[in-house]
Scaffold this motif. Sequence first.
Motif, PDB file in Angstrom:
ATOM      1  N   UNK A   1      51.032  38.770  42.951  1.00 46.83           N
ATOM      2  CA  UNK A   1      51.623  38.516  41.639  1.00 46.83           C
ATOM      3  C   UNK A   1      50.828  39.195  40.525  1.00 46.83           C
ATOM      4  N   UNK A   2      49.520  39.320  40.714  1.00 44.40           N
ATOM      5  CA  UNK A   2      48.670  39.907  39.679  1.00 44.40           C
ATOM      6  C   UNK A   2      48.449  41.410  39.881  1.00 44.40           C
ATOM      7  N   UNK A   3      48.286  41.825  41.133  1.00 47.90           N
ATOM      8  CA  UNK A   3      47.885  43.208  41.404  1.00 47.90           C
ATOM      9  C   UNK A   3      49.010  44.222  41.206  1.00 47.90           C
ATOM     10  N   UNK A   4      50.237  43.880  41.600  1.00 49.36           N
ATOM     11  CA  UNK A   4      51.325  44.853  41.453  1.00 49.36           C
ATOM     12  C   UNK A   4      51.658  45.143  39.991  1.00 49.36           C
ATOM     13  N   UNK A   5      51.816  44.122  39.126  1.00 49.25           N
ATOM     14  CA  UNK A   5      52.006  44.434  37.701  1.00 49.25           C
ATOM     15  C   UNK A   5      50.804  45.176  37.112  1.00 49.25           C
ATOM     16  N   UNK A   6      49.585  44.818  37.558  1.00 44.98           N
ATOM     17  CA  UNK A   6      48.399  45.519  37.086  1.00 44.98           C
ATOM     18  C   UNK A   6      48.423  46.986  37.482  1.00 44.98           C
ATOM     19  N   UNK A   7      48.850  47.270  38.701  1.00 41.32           N
ATOM     20  CA  UNK A   7      48.985  48.649  39.180  1.00 41.32           C
ATOM     21  C   UNK A   7      50.004  49.408  38.346  1.00 41.32           C
ATOM     22  N   UNK A   8      51.145  48.800  38.102  1.00 43.47           N
ATOM     23  CA  UNK A   8      52.209  49.458  37.342  1.00 43.47           C
ATOM     24  C   UNK A   8      51.769  49.724  35.905  1.00 43.47           C
TER      25      UNK A   8
END
Length: 202
Positions: A131-138
């Motif tokens: 939940x945190x890493x994918x939006x952070x990556x984007x």
Amino acid sequence: MFIKLGILLIGFTQASLLPHFIKKALKFVDLDLNKFTLSFLSNKDLYGDSFVKGYKWLLFVTAFLTYFFFLLLTSFYDLRGYNQLMQYIDFGCLSLASLAFVPHNIRPFSKEAVKTNMQRILHNLLAVIVFLSLPGLILTFQLIVLADFKVLGVVGTIIIGLMMIFVALSIIKNGINGITELIFINGISLWTIFVTIMTVLG
């Protein structure tokens, strides 16, 4: 040309994979998305081996496609020199792939069930990381391309920003449930489609 073709094929496949199969699965099971998360579909005690295997490979293939989608994006936009972005790609996709192999369970915590206790804790931990890493990556990708690709940078940031706001509001109102996860999944799918179209047409 081949990179664009790869982005086109992988982008649309990755964007449609989870929404399509989750929608299809929900037709066959009675799962209240206002109370339960989509992870319940990987609960062997509730839905049996077939759903567990299907959910596992769905998440794993999604992680695989996401990884190569971002690798192609970094190659096309010449971003391989951004070490932090490359680390986020590895970490985000690895956490999603790991989540695929740690199924959900609702067995009560007890001293006699150490394995299921650890599985439940690890599953929840990995879900939070995704939940945190994918939006952070984007967002990291968006901020990097913003200087040279204004439309891609601004609109892409707005899409993922709105998704994060709606997810946060859903969590505040109802906690993390199936509705929250669908907002998250569809938001990332919309962003993926947008970036794919802008890259192919650019």
